[in-house]
Design a protein around this motif. Structure first.
Motif, PDB file in Angstrom:
ATOM      1  N   VAL A 758      -1.688 -12.877  -6.093  1.00  0.00           N
ATOM      2  CA  VAL A 758      -2.489 -11.977  -5.281  1.00  0.00           C
ATOM      3  C   VAL A 758      -2.787 -12.581  -4.102  1.00  0.00           C
ATOM      4  CG1 VAL A 758      -4.495 -10.559  -5.241  1.00  0.00           C
ATOM      5  CG2 VAL A 758      -3.430 -10.964  -7.338  1.00  0.00           C
ATOM      6  N   HIS A 759      -2.327 -12.432  -2.945  1.00  0.00           N
ATOM      7  CA  HIS A 759      -2.535 -13.168  -1.663  1.00  0.00           C
ATOM      8  C   HIS A 759      -3.259 -12.137  -0.699  1.00  0.00           C
ATOM      9  CE1 HIS A 759       0.853 -10.559  -0.557  1.00  0.00           C
ATOM     10  NE2 HIS A 759       1.843 -11.047  -1.582  1.00  0.00           N
ATOM     11  N   GLY A 760      -3.669 -10.862  -0.828  1.00  0.00           N
ATOM     12  CA  GLY A 760      -4.056 -10.193  -0.009  1.00  0.00           C
ATOM     13  C   GLY A 760      -3.393  -9.658   1.247  1.00  0.00           C
ATOM     14  N   ARG A 761      -3.895  -8.588   2.133  1.00  0.00           N
ATOM     15  CA  ARG A 761      -3.075  -8.392   3.181  1.00  0.00           C
ATOM     16  C   ARG A 761      -3.272  -9.132   4.553  1.00  0.00           C
ATOM     17  NH1 ARG A 761      -4.546  -3.657   0.655  1.00  0.00           N
ATOM     18  NH2 ARG A 761      -3.041  -2.557  -0.152  1.00  0.00           N
ATOM     19  N   GLY A 762      -4.407  -9.061   4.874  1.00  0.00           N
ATOM     20  CA  GLY A 762      -4.814 -10.064   6.028  1.00  0.00           C
ATOM     21  C   GLY A 762      -4.067 -10.031   7.182  1.00  0.00           C
ATOM     22  N   THR A 763      -3.819 -11.254   7.600  1.00  0.00           N
ATOM     23  CA  THR A 763      -2.914 -11.327   8.986  1.00  0.00           C
ATOM     24  C   THR A 763      -1.477 -11.629   8.513  1.00  0.00           C
ATOM     25  OG1 THR A 763      -2.962 -13.752   8.980  1.00  0.00           O
ATOM     26  CG2 THR A 763      -4.656 -12.559  10.136  1.00  0.00           C
ATOM     27  N   GLY A 764      -1.177 -11.549   7.281  1.00  0.00           N
ATOM     28  CA  GLY A 764       0.059 -11.866   6.842  1.00  0.00           C
ATOM     29  C   GLY A 764       0.887 -13.249   6.634  1.00  0.00           C
ATOM     30  N   ALA A 765      -0.211 -14.139   7.128  1.00  0.00           N
ATOM     31  CA  ALA A 765       0.370 -15.651   7.242  1.00  0.00           C
ATOM     32  C   ALA A 765       0.395 -16.018   5.754  1.00  0.00           C
ATOM     33  CB  ALA A 765      -0.613 -16.475   7.993  1.00  0.00           C
ATOM     34  N   LEU A 766      -0.648 -15.864   4.929  1.00  0.00           N
ATOM     35  CA  LEU A 766      -0.608 -16.419   3.429  1.00  0.00           C
ATOM     36  C   LEU A 766       0.978 -15.707   2.671  1.00  0.00           C
ATOM     37  CD1 LEU A 766      -1.689 -18.122   1.420  1.00  0.00           C
ATOM     38  CD2 LEU A 766      -3.188 -16.098   0.684  1.00  0.00           C
ATOM     39  N   LYS A 767       0.901 -14.405   3.061  1.00  0.00           N
ATOM     40  CA  LYS A 767       1.868 -13.811   2.339  1.00  0.00           C
ATOM     41  C   LYS A 767       3.325 -14.486   2.630  1.00  0.00           C
ATOM     42  CE  LYS A 767       3.633  -9.686   3.927  1.00  0.00           C
ATOM     43  NZ  LYS A 767       3.531  -8.336   4.148  1.00  0.00           N
ATOM     44  N   ALA A 768       3.412 -14.631   4.137  1.00  0.00           N
ATOM     45  CA  ALA A 768       4.770 -15.151   4.639  1.00  0.00           C
ATOM     46  C   ALA A 768       5.179 -16.702   3.793  1.00  0.00           C
ATOM     47  CB  ALA A 768       4.827 -15.387   6.073  1.00  0.00           C
ATOM     48  N   GLY A 769       3.840 -17.262   3.985  1.00  0.00           N
ATOM     49  CA  GLY A 769       4.044 -18.712   3.410  1.00  0.00           C
ATOM     50  C   GLY A 769       4.247 -18.766   1.932  1.00  0.00           C
ATOM     51  N   PHE A 788       2.955   0.872  -5.655  1.00  0.00           N
ATOM     52  CA  PHE A 788       1.426   1.526  -5.650  1.00  0.00           C
ATOM     53  C   PHE A 788       0.986   1.371  -7.183  1.00  0.00           C
ATOM     54  CE2 PHE A 788      -0.963   5.341  -6.782  1.00  0.00           C
ATOM     55  CZ  PHE A 788      -1.666   5.488  -6.042  1.00  0.00           C
ATOM     56  N   GLY A 789      -0.301   1.403  -7.473  1.00  0.00           N
ATOM     57  CA  GLY A 789      -0.566   1.022  -8.707  1.00  0.00           C
ATOM     58  C   GLY A 789      -0.813  -0.797  -9.278  1.00  0.00           C
ATOM     59  N   GLU A 790       0.333  -1.594  -8.220  1.00  0.00           N
ATOM     60  CA  GLU A 790       0.180  -2.786  -8.575  1.00  0.00           C
ATOM     61  C   GLU A 790      -0.407  -3.614  -7.729  1.00  0.00           C
ATOM     62  OE1 GLU A 790       4.692  -3.207 -10.751  1.00  0.00           O
ATOM     63  OE2 GLU A 790       4.709  -3.319  -8.686  1.00  0.00           O
ATOM     64  N   GLY A 791      -0.838  -3.062  -6.599  1.00  0.00           N
ATOM     65  CA  GLY A 791      -1.636  -3.587  -5.675  1.00  0.00           C
ATOM     66  C   GLY A 791      -1.202  -3.667  -4.133  1.00  0.00           C
ATOM     67  N   ASP A 792       0.219  -2.866  -4.142  1.00  0.00           N
ATOM     68  CA  ASP A 792       0.486  -2.834  -2.714  1.00  0.00           C
ATOM     69  C   ASP A 792       0.938  -3.964  -2.079  1.00  0.00           C
ATOM     70  OD1 ASP A 792       0.436  -0.004  -3.323  1.00  0.00           O
ATOM     71  OD2 ASP A 792      -1.163   0.345  -1.935  1.00  0.00           O
ATOM     72  N   THR A 793       0.966  -4.111  -0.864  1.00  0.00           N
ATOM     73  CA  THR A 793       1.599  -5.382   0.125  1.00  0.00           C
ATOM     74  C   THR A 793       0.479  -6.395  -0.153  1.00  0.00           C
ATOM     75  OG1 THR A 793       0.467  -4.366   1.757  1.00  0.00           O
ATOM     76  CG2 THR A 793       2.796  -3.723   1.649  1.00  0.00           C
ATOM     77  N   GLY A 794      -0.604  -6.175  -0.874  1.00  0.00           N
ATOM     78  CA  GLY A 794      -1.355  -7.200  -1.263  1.00  0.00           C
ATOM     79  C   GLY A 794      -1.140  -8.223  -2.301  1.00  0.00           C
ATOM     80  N   VAL A 795      -0.035  -7.914  -3.096  1.00  0.00           N
ATOM     81  CA  VAL A 795       0.543  -8.477  -4.363  1.00  0.00           C
ATOM     82  C   VAL A 795       1.996  -8.757  -4.163  1.00  0.00           C
ATOM     83  CG1 VAL A 795       0.680  -8.199  -6.576  1.00  0.00           C
ATOM     84  CG2 VAL A 795      -1.347  -7.780  -5.836  1.00  0.00           C
ATOM     85  N   THR A 796       2.313  -9.844  -4.605  1.00  0.00           N
ATOM     86  CA  THR A 796       3.960 -10.195  -4.835  1.00  0.00           C
ATOM     87  C   THR A 796       4.204 -10.420  -6.445  1.00  0.00           C
ATOM     88  OG1 THR A 796       4.150 -11.196  -2.817  1.00  0.00           O
ATOM     89  CG2 THR A 796       5.709 -11.950  -4.483  1.00  0.00           C
ATOM     90  N   ILE A 797       5.254  -9.764  -6.877  1.00  0.00           N
ATOM     91  CA  ILE A 797       5.678  -9.862  -8.123  1.00  0.00           C
ATOM     92  C   ILE A 797       6.775 -10.715  -8.188  1.00  0.00           C
ATOM     93  CG2 ILE A 797       6.363  -8.415 -10.241  1.00  0.00           C
ATOM     94  CD1 ILE A 797       3.686  -7.700  -9.179  1.00  0.00           C
ATOM     95  N   VAL A 798       6.697 -11.815  -9.111  1.00  0.00           N
ATOM     96  CA  VAL A 798       7.716 -12.936  -9.372  1.00  0.00           C
ATOM     97  C   VAL A 798       8.271 -12.580 -10.677  1.00  0.00           C
ATOM     98  CG1 VAL A 798       7.882 -15.235  -9.111  1.00  0.00           C
ATOM     99  CG2 VAL A 798       6.352 -14.114  -7.811  1.00  0.00           C
TER     100      VAL A 798
END
Length: 801
Positions: A758-769, A788-798
């Motif tokens: 869970v990294h959130g949307r924000g500016t996208g810097a944390l997601k890119a890192g 949808f239902g998993e957290g959308d773009t605020g979450v990355t599934i590994v």
């Protein structure tokens, strides 16, 4: 169905309320004509429709049928080739608009919560004729207006009328300004559809033109000046042309509707039916009703029934049943105790249920299908009942006995009252016995003690009473089946102040058997009250015991947790002390060895060193090795299955069975990342599905034990408690990467198939890192953004390899 019973049981009042919920005239008519059905299939279908409508209202809100007009007469005119007027066309348009709205309301996606229902076919059958309806709306904005662009001819005529009208006003304004002294008022008026000027009577010769009207006083004449006569004539001709063009537009619209008369009549019929069905649903919702179950066994079982016409805040629910072990129920008790209400509730519920209406009762109430319902209930109850009253009731009873059969429900209020009890009681018993012999379902109220005895002795007959509190002189309105009621006349009279000597005299007048019977009833009532109080106390004790049991269990769980923590802490402290002792001993031994080389007393020192190491190892074994306890739940080799959760007692670890036992009872158990061969006698079955590890046991120097090194235990302990997700929100990339690395290592060791970052949307810097770092990890199979239902773009599934 018996019309007299419908009125007596106040069924007509329910129908009046139902009619108020309908919006269309045809729907109201269907409500007014609603009668109970005797066909079980029809009843169940009607009940299902009411339930489905109520479900739709709860899921999607109400459906409005306002705007549905009865256009059957207009359709007849269309069939014979006549054109419709503006109000008729607008009525058809309004009907089609409601049909379109209803069709849209009826659409829904099929799901478990909202499956297909009995109303779907009606909604699908609606044909809103949208193109024709849109054309009517375009041409006819309102009843008083036809749109200019309804036809090219109409638009042309109205343009000409505006031009001619403008020229008329120009001429009149010119005359008005030049002849202002001759005019009564400086205004332009209309008379007989022609423009005129109001001229003073004495100057009418000064304004040449045609006189069209005169005021009531004669002081003003309305003259059409000669200069605009021709223009007025031209305007009149244009108005006639406009009327013809409007008739042409109406004829064209009517001709478009002619092919669809059947579809329009079908829409009207369907909307009226839906209006009627949704009115039943609205009535059900108002009274908080439920759909009753129906049977063909003539069995009635009403649970917490509430008479719909009584104040909902004051009505006391009743439980009443008849038709199972008994078909005749005799209800006794004092006046104003609720006997009549109970009778009416049973009769009214039966009529409502057979009419497809829900009943205000608890879920699971059952009703039977009767061919007829008969009721002899007097609305006015008086202590001065005379022969005429008795005769009227007996006439009604005779009519009931002539028409009733085994498929009838008969309700009698104060049966055969109003005459000498010595004759009335036997007569009432004879009437009830006649109905009982033909297995007619019957409920009767009475004050006669003889009927109570009849109910106690006759098979298939049951007593019931309406409870009365003698202390407060108030009825509780509870119906108690299986207990005969007591009139309580003496007790009530004593409470109200009647002297005891009068009451004693009255008791002396009673026959001994009557007095004994009343005493028996009093004893039964006292026993019932006592048993109910004891039952309530027992229920209270059970609840209290359950509460105490839960509290004790929680305390034991907390104590066990605290005990484990204390033991674990003690082991850790002992381990530290032992480690210090080991370090000191080793250093001492090294010093002694150095001295031994120089002093030459090697043999004696070596003996002392061996003795010291032996003692240290003994202490180490006592602290590190826990005594294996006997299994709480022995493991059976036959019942053991792959994947079962067990505890390895010698290691105090939980794991899953990865192989079945061999002939010696040995099998492999997977404990986190550790897979060990153990014997079945060293196992204990556990109910938990998750694998957890105990506290660390210490690091052994010998390395001969199969429990692994201290470092492997630390990894295993971590892996057992890994969460399926890690939250990095609020961190910078530099702060998040170490946290992410540690979490992914633990999750991989715990054999989790995939995790959520869970990294959130924000500016996208944390997601890119995070994504840049995941690309570098060899044990990561793939990663993707959440859906949808998993957290959308605020979450990355590994996903791990």
């Amino acid at each position: 169905m018996n019309e007299k019973a419908l009125k007596t049981l106040e069924y007509t009042k329910i129908i009046d309320q139902l009619t108020e919920y309908a919006s269309t005239e045809m729907g109201k008519q269907m409500c007014r004509e609603l009668q109970p059905s005797c066909d079980l299939g029809t009843i169940r279908q009607s009940q299902t429709e009411t339930t489905d409508a109520l479900t739709r209202v709860r899921m999607k809100g109400s459906l409005s049928f306002g705007g549905v007009k009865d256009v059957r007469g207009s359709m007849k005119r269309l069939e014979i080739g006549s054109s419709l007027g503006i109000p008729e066309l607008l009525a058809v348009s309004s009907l089609l608009t409601v049909a379109a709205r209803a069709q849209s309301y009826g659409r829904h996606e099929k799901s478990e919560e909202f499956p297909d229902d009995s109303l779907d076919e009606r909604f699908r059958a609606l044909d809103p004729l949208t193109p024709v309806n849109n054309e009517i709306k375009r041409c006819l904005p309102s009843e008083d207006e036809v749109s200019d662009d309804a036809s090219p001819g109409l638009a042309k005529v109205r343009r000409s009328m505006k031009i001619v009208g403008g020229r008329v006003h120009t001429q009149l304004n010119s005359i008005l300004n030049s002849s202002r002294t001759y005019l009564q008022d400086a205004v332009i008026t209309m008379r007989d559809g022609r423009y005129c000027l109001p001229v003073k009577a004495e100057y009418k010769s000064q304004v040449p033109g045609m006189v069209h009207d005169q005021s009531s006083t004669g002081s003003t004449v309305f003259i059409e000046p000669l200069a605009i006569v021709k223009l007025n004539n031209e305007l009149r001709e244009l108005e006639i042309q406009e009327k013809r063009e409007i008739e042409f537009v109406l004829a064209a619209l009517s001709s478009q509707l002619m092919p669809y008369t059947d579809a329009i009549l079908s829409d009207l019929s369907i909307l009226a039916e839906l209006d009627f069905i949704f009115a039943k649903a609205a009535l059900s919702r108002h009274y908080n009703c439920v759909e009753p179950k129906f049977n063909n066994k003539r069995y009635i079982n009403i649970k917490d029934g509430r008479h719909p016409l009584l104040n909902p805040k004051q009505v006391v629910p009743i439980n009443i049943w008849v038709g199972d072990s008994f078909d005749l129920l005799i209800v006794t008790g004092p006046n104003t105790g609720g006997k009549t209400v109970s009778l009416k509730t049973v009769g009214l519920f039966t009529l409502m249920g057979q009419s497809g209406l829900h009943i205000p009762a608890f879920e699971g109430s059952e009703l039977a299908v009767f061919d007829n319902v008969f009721a002899d209930i007097g609305d006015e109850q008086s202590i001065e009942q005379n022969l005429s009253t008795f005769s009227a009731h007996m006439t009604n009873i005779v009519s009931i006995l002539n028409e009733a059969d085994a498929n009838s429900l008969c309700l009698f209020d104060e049966l055969c009252s109003g005459t000498d009890p010595t004759e009335g009681a036997p007569l009432a018993i004879a009437v009830l016995n006649f109905l009982h012999n033909m297995t007619c379902r019957t409920i009767a109220t009475t004050h006669y003690s003889e009927l109570k005895v009849f109910a106690l002795t006759a098979p298939g007959v049951e007593n019931a009473c309406c409870e009365f509190n003698v202390e407060t002189l108030r009825p509780t309105y509870r119906l108690l089946i299986g207990i005969p009621g007591k009139s309580n006349a003496f007790a009530i009279s004593r409470k109200l102040g009647l002297p005891d000597y009068i009451i004693d005299e009255a008791k002396n007048q009673m026959e001994q058997k009557d007095e004994s019977f009343e005493d028996l009833l009093a004893n039964l009532e006292n026993s019932r009250v006592t048993i109910e109080k004891e039952r309530e106390e027992i229920a209270s004790y059970k609840q209290e015991i359950e509460t105490l049991k839960n509290r004790l269990q929680q305390k034991e769980e907390r104590f066990s947790e605290q005990k484990e923590k204390m033991l674990s802490k003690a082991r850790e402290e002992a381990q530290k002390i032992l480690q210090d002792a080991k370090d000191t001993a080793d250093q001492t031994i090294r010093n002694i060895n150095k001295l031994a080389k120089s002093s030459g007393v090697n043999k004696e020192l070596e003996a002392e060193r061996t003795k010291l190491r032996g003692k240290i190892q003994d202490v180490d074994k006592k602290l590190a090795v826990k005594k294996t306890a006997a299994p709480k739940k022995a493991v059976s080799a036959k019942k053991l299955r792959l994947g079962d959760t067990v505890r390895v007692l010698s290691m105090n670890l939980k794991g899953t069975v990865s192989s079945l036992p061999n002939a010696k009872g040995d099998l492999y158990v997977q404990m986190g990342i550790l897979r060990s061969l153990v014997n079945i006698r060293d196992l204990e079955m556990v109910e938990e599905a998750s694998i957890t590890g105990p506290g660390l046991s210490g690091t052994h120097t010998g390395g001969s034990r199969g429990s692994g090194s201290g470092s492997s235990k630390i990894k295993m302990s971590k892996s057992f408690s890994v969460s399926p997700e890690v939250n990095l929100i609020g961190m910078t990339v530099d702060e998040a990467i170490p946290v992410l690395d540690k979490y992914l290592d633990d999750a991989y060791l715990a054999h989790l198939p995939q995790v959520r970052v869970v990294h959130g949307r924000g500016t996208g810097a944390l997601k890119a890192g995070v994504h840049r770092h995941l690309k570098k990890l060899s044990y990561v199979k793939e990663y993707r953004l959440g859906e949808f239902g998993e957290g959308d773009t605020g979450v990355t599934i590994v996903t791990f390899k």
